[in-house]
Design a protein around this motif. Sequence first.
Motif, PDB file in Angstrom:
ATOM      1  N   ALA A   1      14.479 -82.197  -7.030  1.00  0.00           N
ATOM      2  CA  ALA A   1      14.251 -83.518  -7.631  1.00  0.00           C
ATOM      3  C   ALA A   1      12.926 -83.585  -8.378  1.00  0.00           C
ATOM      4  O   ALA A   1      12.800 -84.335  -9.355  1.00  0.00           O
ATOM      5  CB  ALA A   1      14.296 -84.595  -6.547  1.00  0.00           C
TER       6      ALA A   1
ATOM      7  N   TYR B   1      12.310 -85.481 -11.920  1.00  0.00           N
ATOM      8  CA  TYR B   1      11.422 -86.643 -12.003  1.00  0.00           C
ATOM      9  C   TYR B   1      10.356 -86.431 -13.072  1.00  0.00           C
ATOM     10  O   TYR B   1      10.120 -87.308 -13.920  1.00  0.00           O
ATOM     11  CB  TYR B   1      10.779 -86.886 -10.644  1.00  0.00           C
ATOM     12  CG  TYR B   1       9.633 -87.877 -10.679  1.00  0.00           C
ATOM     13  CD1 TYR B   1       9.872 -89.233 -10.833  1.00  0.00           C
ATOM     14  CD2 TYR B   1       8.306 -87.452 -10.552  1.00  0.00           C
ATOM     15  CE1 TYR B   1       8.828 -90.149 -10.871  1.00  0.00           C
ATOM     16  CE2 TYR B   1       7.256 -88.351 -10.577  1.00  0.00           C
ATOM     17  CZ  TYR B   1       7.527 -89.703 -10.744  1.00  0.00           C
ATOM     18  OH  TYR B   1       6.487 -90.599 -10.786  1.00  0.00           O
TER      19      TYR B   1
ATOM     20  N   SER C   1      11.802 -86.803 -16.592  1.00  0.00           N
ATOM     21  CA  SER C   1      12.452 -88.032 -17.023  1.00  0.00           C
ATOM     22  C   SER C   1      11.623 -89.292 -16.852  1.00  0.00           C
ATOM     23  O   SER C   1      11.979 -90.330 -17.409  1.00  0.00           O
ATOM     24  CB  SER C   1      13.766 -88.212 -16.248  1.00  0.00           C
ATOM     25  OG  SER C   1      13.525 -88.316 -14.851  1.00  0.00           O
ATOM     26  N   VAL C   2      10.505 -89.223 -16.124  1.00  0.00           N
ATOM     27  CA  VAL C   2       9.800 -90.449 -15.778  1.00  0.00           C
ATOM     28  C   VAL C   2       9.315 -91.215 -17.007  1.00  0.00           C
ATOM     29  O   VAL C   2       9.278 -92.449 -17.002  1.00  0.00           O
ATOM     30  CB  VAL C   2       8.633 -90.143 -14.807  1.00  0.00           C
ATOM     31  CG1 VAL C   2       7.566 -89.275 -15.468  1.00  0.00           C
ATOM     32  CG2 VAL C   2       8.039 -91.414 -14.249  1.00  0.00           C
TER      33      VAL C   2
ATOM     34  N   ALA D   1       6.620 -92.147  -7.652  1.00  0.00           N
ATOM     35  CA  ALA D   1       7.845 -91.485  -7.195  1.00  0.00           C
ATOM     36  C   ALA D   1       8.263 -92.018  -5.828  1.00  0.00           C
ATOM     37  O   ALA D   1       9.456 -92.251  -5.574  1.00  0.00           O
ATOM     38  CB  ALA D   1       7.642 -89.971  -7.137  1.00  0.00           C
TER      39      ALA D   1
ATOM     40  N   SER E   1       9.363 -99.298 -15.173  1.00  0.00           N
ATOM     41  CA  SER E   1       9.288 -97.985 -15.815  1.00  0.00           C
ATOM     42  C   SER E   1       8.762 -98.097 -17.242  1.00  0.00           C
ATOM     43  O   SER E   1       8.096 -97.189 -17.745  1.00  0.00           O
ATOM     44  CB  SER E   1      10.665 -97.314 -15.815  1.00  0.00           C
ATOM     45  OG  SER E   1      11.064 -97.001 -14.492  1.00  0.00           O
TER      46      SER E   1
END
Length: 262
Positions: A170, A174, A177-178, A213, A242
């Motif tokens: 993951a 993360y 794509s964050v 996260a 986000s």
Amino acid sequence: MNVDATVPQTPIRILRPLQPLTWLERAWHDIRIAPGIAFSHGLLLALAGWFILAVARHQFWVMAGALSGFLIVAPVAATGLYAVSRAIERGEPVGWSTVTAIWLSVDRRLVTFGLLLGLAGTGWVLTSAALIHALSPSPVVTPIDFLRLVVANRQSWLFELWLALGALLAAPVYASSVLAIPLMLDRPVGVLDAVLVSWRAVIENPLPMAIWAALLMGFTLLGLGSLLMGLIAVVPMLGHASWYAYRDLVPPATPAVAMARG
């Protein structure tokens, strides 16, 4: 659209450790301005989750694959929320047209990124299946099998190993794509460049982004643990937040970039 090749060199702001908490506060400001749009996104994702559970409730690997893909691709589904936050930030009127304009544009970058995230989810399910198939004392076929043979099995460390493997896989997803989707929405930047900026933001702000996260994971688990009902509020909150993560990390576009976007 002209792609800006200088975006990966964009300076990344250094955050305060607890700055992610302010993103949640600002998210609720945007939800109050456009509650119908916000909660509709959450309801649609909750309905999608309920459909998955209804169809695959007796088939663990089908359900695991569908839910994994669902969770990984969810940031793409929240693109409309990023667009709403951007419009509010600019002082523009906000309505359903703000959202539909994004989706009707059929941005190939977002489609490509969504497919890549889907592939990442598929890779996780296949890796997870291989691990459990190799180490489980009996075949795991249903969700009850998983709970009995993996989660509640105190004679092995399979569950802990499964969680560690999930965290290992993951982390790069993360980091990739964050920030990537808000950046592609806001600037004429390609998928690879957006991913590079996202990675730089995480590397240069390890503690704040680790806290972010943890917040993303914690609220998502709350949403899932409430029989998906909590997703109705969690999805818009995390979606709008986000956008503010992106806005605090990446300085506003220069005039040259703004002209390229237009």
